[in-house]
Design an enzyme around this catalytic site. Structure first.
Site, PDB file in Angstrom:
ATOM      1  CE  LYS A 160      -2.624   1.571   3.542  1.00 46.14           C
ATOM      2  NZ  LYS A 160      -3.804   1.678   4.427  1.00 46.14           N
TER       3      LYS A 160
ATOM      4  CE  LYS B 151      -5.852   3.155  10.087  1.00 46.38           C
ATOM      5  NZ  LYS B 151      -6.601   3.366   8.814  1.00 46.38           N
TER       6      LYS B 151
END
Length: 1669
Positions: free
Chosen positions: A1140, A1249
């Site tokens: 990423k 998250k």
């Protein structure tokens, strides 16, 4: 002066037979002797001497003539004592009367000490069938207890609003025609805020003469009374209450009031008739007629209460327009004097004799006898089909003044309509038809009525015998036409004056008895008629009326049937079985009345057994009247037992030893099948009918009794109230299945049939009911209907302290024969029968264009599609919209969830009948039912595996607790990173800080978690540490009963066990705490963390070899394109297959696109590339970037646009796959509807998250939604240490396995291996542990992977590197000590508790409210101790503080007013510190703190005012409030602390506090006060009425103020806003922050208890702000 005149002379005497009054427009004639002259009394008080004069021959309450009051003086001040005693609910009205009588005897035995005046109210809940008007008219028509009154109000949307009220007797009354300015003041003395429902009733503008025998209209005149006994009717329950009033100042002592109370109840009890069954339509007429009244007058009844009197100006006078009024009312002051408003009380003389004798022919005479007798029996609803032969019956029914007649040309529909009426009212409707096939058309409704025990009376006209078997038209054999489906058949001969007419009456009485006795059902009376059939004259002899003289005179049926009840030995045997049951299950079948629902609820509470309620029980769907989670835990509803039984594991485990089934007919076939195989020791069936309803052949004990009778028999027995592990597991299983159903129906974007069943309860407004059709809709409602429906928004506070906290939602259906015909007709009849006929009907049609139920049956698996469609599905294309148009019915067709909700809202708002057509398809419906069944099966199995798979704490409750948290510790770490975090601004030294949590149970069982917020979190480290300190105090010795990842389980534990609203925890704190608890549970069970997520051996995968996850590398793409490409190449060489890149941080998107291009050139396409823009781009910039990278095969671009509204548009116009991250982080509340806007297929991944979304529960929920919508769920870290990463690795493994399960159930391909965003481990140059978390590239080269097994081992053997720990915190012990402060004539021996550094210059002083102690502040003190030296005191009269007199004979001379306490505290402060003090006060403490801030500002640096007030502005209000608090103090000292606490916390101000899970424990701590005398003195002395008003002082404010109020505390919100406005008028607060205000959400008056964490943060920030500036 105040004169107390003689009360009416008639109460409690026999009724007079004086001729009735004729009420003239202006004046009533006096029936008694002229009014005696009044003597004006002189002297102080209420006049000296004054007395309440008893009526001749009986007793009466206080009567006050307001005209003779010269000056009110202190006579408007509250009585010494006023309180309400709430008695436990009862099963019958008779039980309620007995309970009130017993309560009166108890208060007589223990009168309030030293109280010269008082009002005591007793309240008891009685069954909902106890109706106000019926109770008054049937029980008091022969009573001489006056006045008697009735009033009704229009129902509102709130389910707990009083609808009708009636009552009798007068505990006190007021009347007058002059000096009206004194009226309200005098009445207010007896109407207290502490008695919420007490009212004074009466009328305005009418002058009553003495004795209440003559009246004239006069402006300003009034008459009000507080009844001795009253019945308040609510929706779902009724409340019986009685009131005792005494006042020595008017010579009416407590003994007098008790004697009056006893006299009242002696009379009520002597006339009480439990079998009173007067016909509703004629009960008012009967009530009046028997008292020889002939006419009434239109006078409106109004009422007053404390709340109304508090908001009006007492000087405005008694103006009817300002008083709360009724919609309908009447009041009867004496046997001859009755006034009414908006009620039809026109009396009719007894004309039955002359009417029947005047009938033109014998046919009409007999028909009139039939109709009149049915009316006398209370059966007044006639359903008439057109026909010639039935004309005499139709003419008689329609001509009777008390009947309600409807007609329909279709006898089949008419029969079902009558069936519905009987189902709703439990009284038979009477169907009148002509002869021939008109009778035959009734058969389907007769069968249904017979099978489901619904009373129904059929009057079928017939040809005379000579026309039978003779070829006569429309003549068929109607004898026993319905065979065994009717309970009784009788054939009347053709009318004949040679037959005594009383035969007709006895025949009617007989068929009515058979219809209504057990077992209820249809009866058939065949009525043959010869011509004439109309009004034509035919001579007949009245000799046939012989023997009916008495019948003509009275209004009663000719024959009275009496029954006898016997106590069965079987019942005693059953009681023993129930007592000994260890795993008892209460199974509730179809029940039909509100009283039965009431009785079952009381029985369920009494037994404490799990309750499985059928959809037709009225308890399967329940309207919640309490918005908190704190429902009565003694009733455990297992709403989804049908779906739980899909699991073979659950089916084999559940095994109740005793089943008690109330009511017959269980809708669920799955439950019925289970009952056949479960083999309980005893199966007890209770139903009113004797029929054998036992299709499973398992009943061992059959009791024929009503539900109320059976409940009453068990009510007498004491059962040990306990919960068991078995019932607790059932509760969790039901919750898990309920959550799964909710998730499935809401996560599916399309509109499904289970979704309709699930949400339909939310459309129930007020007293609305559901009538449900057969086939699939009733099964869906039973399986998927929501158990709890929130109806708490408009609930009147009256029910806050009353069981059960919910109302049953009535659901009815034709399940006798379970036919699919007659649904609408039955529903309309049910609506009328259940008194909902004024409500519009909303008809929801589930249109799947055929018989979808067959697609769910075994036949669908074996028959060919052609056979299914032609002979089973019977597909159709009928246009429902055109059918509606033809009948002029409003029609909505809906295809989406939004359209459904909009249509239901429109149907409700429009107040018209309408049809809502839900479009669906058979295939889609079958597929979704299959999917939801497989998911609930899996969920139930998994949950049971977990619940049975580990050790449990065998405590007193023998429940699910795995133990208690013995200790809690956090370690603050600081570790070095290898590079700056990509989420923030670069720092010169790369460090990361956070907290490692360590929770301990006994036996050295430990669980670790991590809280480490960074820039992306809303909270910082100071915020986090503050919450952790608070939580650690609350968690000490807390029971741990969390079920991992069961949505709401962890939040519920935080709320119920810790008393903290879960929404107030910071996401990172909630995540870290949840991680620690999950690890603790895993350690307790000696298993791996990911095992407790999934249960034992559920996921069919190799747990050792494949228990790993792939990790995505993270790269901050700073540098040139070549440098970034080389960095990626290096990552690929290490083994990464997914990388990423951070983008959006350069001047132009083109630069980021160039990097992507270079990576593909250098590395190629063998890796997945993700780009993360972090919402840096505008929509145009994102589109530009998308066009440039479209050919470079990005796996996805994360958060490409800065506006959430542009996400879907970007997907559609760019063609690039998109992932969401920050968008998910910002979602709060109900997630599913918010996630639905991102179901677009172009959104391919959600980056989750856990530390940002609020923990593992929420993260798992979001991940599951993603998988259901074919999206990747990527678990991402936020630079946590290896402790957090180890938890995330195991969680990510669980998420991957759940994806595999979802793919298998949905029969779709998996989205493949997902690389999770845990690459931040590469940033950890240092770590918190000695050992290293293993993350490596496996030999097969399938990416960098982390083993869940290794992560488990890492946490199990975690060894903290103490060199990286900056500090630790486990528990802070407060310092307790005493200081004596000397004052004039007394000393204040004060207890203090202290925390924090004693050298800290920032000193905070906490002041509690009334009844509190310094203990109230301990959690907050521990949270704030790092920031300041914090001190809490026990204020005078509270806790362990004492007032020590200095040689004073009368200790009451030592005043403890707010001013005095403030001065005492100032001296105390000087002893504590030389510097300034920051004061935090709540309620009473807030008033003291404000006084100190305004008047002692040289020692006060600032103050926090929580739910506080500057005082009262005007002297009149202060005077009254001072008297109120003095009265409360007297109540406290005379009646004791327990009674006082019950009354104190019943006030509306504490409504939200009562919902708090720690309310009961709070009240227990309040009971620990041992100096009641000192406490009551503080209450009186510190009254806000005695306090100096500080409003004017606010303009001189110098010390900064933080004003705090709870969101739900409307009164103090307004006061707080007014304080700020007042200060800002004189001070420039915008620049210097002199006055700030916050409203704390999810809290009421007691902010520091109800939602403390936002308050802690606000206090700390305000404190630091003051000392910084």
């Amino acid at each position: 002066m105040l004169a107390v005149v003689s009360p009416p002379r008639l109460p409690l005497l026999t009724t007079t037979t004086t001729p009735p009054l004729l009420l003239s427009p202006r004046r009533l004639l006096c029936l008694c002797s002229p009014r005696p002259s009044r003597r004006r009394r002189r002297g102080g008080g209420f006049g000296c001497p004054l007395r309440a004069v008893a009526a001749a021959g009986g007793r009466a309450g206080i009567v006050i003539d307001v005209d003779e009051v010269d000056e009110v003086g202190d006579r408007d001040l509250p009585v010494d004592v006023s309180f309400t005693r709430r008695l436990r609910p009862v099963l019958t009205l008779g039980d309620g009367l007995a309970a009130l009588r017993q309560a009166g005897e108890e208060v007589k035995a223990s009168p309030p000490a030293g109280a010269g005046s008082g009002v005591i109210r007793f309240e008891v809940l009685v069954p909902p069938s106890t109706k106000a008007l019926k109770w008054l008219c049937t029980q008091f028509k022969r009573s001489s207890l006056f006045p008697q009154f009735y009033l009704s109000r229009k129902p509102t949307t709130g389910p707990s609003i009083q609808l009708e009220i009636s009552g009798a007797g007068s505990a006190i009354c007021f009347h007058g025609s002059s000096r009206v300015d004194n009226g309200f003041d005098l009445i207010s003395r007896y109407l207290s805020f502490d008695l919420h429902l007490i009212r004074a009733y009466g009328s305005v503008g009418v002058k009553y003469e003495n004795g209440l025998h003559s009246v004239e209209e006069r402006a300003g005149s009034f008459y009000f009374f507080i009844p001795q006994v009253e019945l308040s009717e609510f929706d779902g329950y009724s409340m019986l209450s009685s009131t005792i009033v005494w006042d020595d100042s008017v010579s009416h002592t407590f003994e007098d009031s008790v004697c009056l109370f006893e006299s009242c109840f002696n009379q009520i009890w002597s006339i009480y008739d439990s079998s009173a069954t007067t016909c509703y339509e004629r009960m008012v007429t009967s009530y009046i007629e028997e008292l020889c009244l002939s006419q009434s007058r239109n006078t409106q009844l109004v009422y007053l209460d404390a709340e109304f009197l508090a908001v009006i100006d007492g000087k405005v006078g008694m103006d009817k327009e300002i008083c709360p009024t009724s919609d309908q009312s009447f009041v009867r002051f004496s046997p001859q004097l009755l006034f009414s408003s908006n009620m039809d009380l026109c009396l009719q003389s007894n004309k039955t004799d002359s009417f029947i004798k005047s009938c033109s022919n014998i046919n009409l005479a007999w028909a009139s006898f039939i109709v009149e007798e049915f009316v006398r029996l209370g059966f007044t609803y006639f359903c008439i089909a057109p026909g010639s032969r039935s004309s005499p019956l139709a003419l008689s029914a329609s001509g009777h003044p008390l009947t309600t007649c409807i007609s329909c040309y279709d006898e089949r529909s008419l029969g079902f309509h009558a069936l519905g009426y009987g189902r709703g009212s439990r009284k038979p409707a009477i169907v009148i038809t002509s002869s021939g096939t008109a009778v035959s058309n009734l058969l389907p409704s007769v069968v249904e009525a017979s099978q489901d025990f619904v009373p129904l009376i059929l009057l079928t006209a017939d040809r005379p015998p000579e026309l039978h078997d003779a070829g006569a038209n429309q003549a068929i054999n109607q004898v026993n036409h319905f065979g065994s489906f009717v309970r009784h058949f009788f054939s009347l001969p053709p009318p004949d004056d040679q037959i005594y007419a009383r035969m007709v009456l006895t025949a009617v009485d007989s068929v009515a008895y058979y219809a209504t006795q057990t077992p209820q059902g249809p009866v058939h009376m065949n009525c043959a008629f010869r011509e004439p059939l109309d009004y034509r004259y035919q001579d007949w002899s009245v000799d046939c009326l012989k023997g009916l003289e008495k019948w003509f005179i009275n209004r009663k049926p000719y024959t009275t049937y009496l029954g006898m009840k016997m106590v069965s030995a079987l019942v005693m045997e059953v009681l023993e079985i129930v007592k000994k049951a260890k795993q008892g299950l209460l199974l509730v079948g179809a029940i039909h009345t509100d009283d039965d629902i009431w009785a079952v609820a009381l029985l369920a509470r009494h037994l404490s057994w799990p309750v499985a309620a059928d959809v037709l029980s009225g308890l399967r769907m329940r309207k919640v009247l309490n918005s908190s989670l704190k429902l009565d835990k003694s009733i455990l509803f297992i709403d989804h037992i049908d779906q739980m039984l899909l699991s073979e594991s659950v089916k084999s485990w559940i095994s109740p030893d005793v089943i008690v089934q109330i009511g017959s007919r269980i809708t669920s076939k799955r439950v019925g099948t289970y009952l056949e195989s479960c083999s309980p020791t005893s199966y007890i069936l209770i139903d009113a009918h004797p029929c054998r309803h036992d299709p499973s052949h398992v009943v061992t004990h059959r009791i024929q009794a009503t539900i109320a009778e059976f409940a009453a028999s068990l009510w007498q027995c004491n059962f040990q109230r306990k919960t068991s592990r078995w019932s607790d597991i059932l509760k969790v299983l039901n919750s898990a299945v309920s959550q799964e159903i909710m998730f499935q129906v809401h996560s599916e974007c399309s509109l499904t049939e289970p979704y309709v069943a699930h949400v339909i309860g939310d459309a129930l407004d007020g007293d609305a009911a559901i009538f449900v059709g057969n086939s699939m809709v009733i099964r869906d409602l039973d399986m998927f209907g929501k158990g709890w429906i929130d109806h708490s928004k408009n609930v009147n506070d009256a029910m806050m302290h009353h069981f059960p906290g919910f109302l049953g939602a009535p659901v009815a259906g034709n399940r006798g024969a379970s036919g699919i015909d007659g649904l609408l007709s039955t529903a309309i009849g049910f609506s009328i029968g259940s008194n909902k006929h004024r409500k519009p009907m909303t008809i929801i049609v589930i249109n799947n264009h055929g018989g979808a139920i067959f697609s769910l049956l075994p036949i669908a698996k074996t028959a060919s599609p052609q056979i299914l469609e032609k002979f089973f599905y019977t597909l159709h294309d009928i246009s429902i919209s055109k059918l509606c148009a033809a009948h002029r019915v409003k029609h909505f067709v809906v295809q989406t969830k939004t359209e459904l909700h909009d249509a239901l809202v429109k149907s409700h708002v429009g107040h018209v009948d309408c049809v809502v057509e839900v479009e669906n398809s058979i295939v889609d419906n079958a597929n979704f039912h299959r999917i939801i069944s497989m998911f609930t099966d899996h969920t139930a199995t998994t949950c049971l595996e977990y619940l049975l798979g580990g050790p449990y704490c065998k405590g007193e409750l023998d429940g699910l607790s795995v133990g208690r948290i013995h200790a809690a510790e956090y370690m603050f770490y600081r570790i070095q990173l290898s590079a700056p975090r990509t989420s923030g601004i670069s720092e010169s030294s790369f460090f990361h800080e956070g907290f490692i949590l360590k929770l301990c149970m006994d036996d050295n069982i430990v669980g670790f978690g991590e809280v480490a917020p960074i820039e992306i979190h809303e909270e910082d480290l100071l915020d986090v540490e503050e919450q952790l300190r608070f939580l650690f105090h609350r968690m000490k010795d807390a029971e741990l009963d969390v079920v991992p990842l069961l949505r709401g389980s962890f939040s519920n534990w935080i709320w119920t066990c810790l008393g903290i609203p879960p929404s107030s925890l910071f996401p990172s704190v909630k995540c870290g705490l949840e991680m620690a608890i999950l690890n603790l549970l895993a350690s307790r069970r000696t298993c791996r963390l990911y095992d407790i997520f999934t249960g034992s051996n559920v996921v069919e995968c190799n747990q050792s070899s494949s228990a790993s996850i792939e990790i995505c590398a993270l790269l901050d793409s700073s540098g040139t394109p070549m440098e970034v490409a080389l960095a990626v190449l290096k990552l690929v060489a290490e083994g990464f297959t997914t990388v990423k890149l951070k983008v959006g941080r350069r001047e132009s998107p083109a630069e980021d696109a160039a990097i992507i291009q270079k990576i593909r050139e250098i590395v190629g396409y063998k890796i997945n590339i993700r780009a993360d823009a972090n919402r840096k781009w505008t929509y145009k910039q994102a589109i530009d970037f998308g066009l440039m990278v479209k050919g470079f095969c990005l796996q996805y671009i994360e958060e490409p646009v800065d506006s959430v509204n542009d996400i879907v548009k970007f997907c559609e116009n760019s063609g690039l796959p998109v992932a969401l991250d920050e968008t998910i982080d910002n979602l709060r509340g109900d997630l599913i509807p918010k996630l639905h806007q991102f179901s677009h297929p172009g959104i391919v991944a959600l980056v989750i998250k856990p530390s940002v979304v609020g923990g593992f529960e929420n993260a798992a929920y979001i991940a599951k939604w993603a998988h259901m919508h074919d999206k990747m769920a990527v678990i991402s870290s936020a630079y946590e240490s290896s402790v957090g990463l180890a938890g995330y690795i195991q969680f990510a493994h669980y998420v991957d396995k759940q994806n595999a399960i979802i793919s298998r159930i949905k029969s779709k391909g998996s989205c493949g291996t997902v690389a999770h965003g845990l690459g931040t481990y590469q940033w950890l140059r240092e770590d918190v542990s000695e050992q290293k978390l293993k993350i490596h590239a496996p030999p097969l080269g399938d990416g960098i992977r982390a083993s869940a097994e290794d992560a488990h081992g890492y946490l199990q053997h975690l060894s903290i590197n103490n060199k990286k720990i900056e500090r630790t915190y486990s528990e802070e012990n407060l310092r307790s000590y005493f200081i004596q402060v000397d004052w004039d004539k007394f000393s204040y021996h004060v207890k203090l508790q202290e925390a924090g550094d004693c050298t800290n210059e920032k000193v905070v002083l906490f002041l509690h409210g009334f009844l509190g102690t310094s203990e109230d502040w301990v959690p907050m003190m521990k949270a704030l101790s790092p920031s300041a030296r914090v001190i809490a005191v026990d204020l005078p009269g509270h806790g362990e503080s004492k007032i020590i007199q200095h040689g004073v004979e009368n200790p009451n001379q030592a005043s403890v007013t707010v001013q005095v306490v403030a001065d005492l505290l100032l001296k105390l402060i000087c002893d504590i510190t030389d510097g300034e003090v920051f004061v935090v006060g709540y309620s009473m403490g807030a008033r003291i703190a404000l006084h100190m801030a305004l008047n002692k500002n040289h020692k006060i640096s600032g103050a926090v005012i929580i739910s506080g007030s500057p005082g009262l502005r005007d002297e009149a209000s202060k005077r009254r409030r001072s008297a109120i608090d003095k009265s409360r103090a007297h109540f406290l000292s005379s009646c004791g602390l327990d009674s006082f606490l019950e009354t104190w916390y019943s006030a509306k101000m504490w409504a939200s506090l009562r919902e708090h899970p720690k309310f009961d424990s709070l009240v227990r701590t309040r009971r620990e006060h041992n100096n009641i005398k000192a406490l009551s003195k503080v209450l009186a002395d510190s009254s806000i009425g005695r306090q100096k008003s500080l409003w004017e002082d606010l303009k001189h404010l110098k010390s900064p103020l933080l004003i705090v109020a709870g969101e739900k505390d409307l009164k103090f919100k307004e006061i707080s806003q007014e304080i700020c406005r007042e200060i800002r008028k004189y001070r420039d607060c915008e620049s210097n922050g002199l006055c700030e205000m916050i409203i704390v959400p999810d809290s009421g008056h007691a902010v520091h208890i109800e939602n403390p964490l936002p308050l802690v943060r606000a206090v700390r920030k305000f404190l630091l702000h003051i000392y910084q500036t």
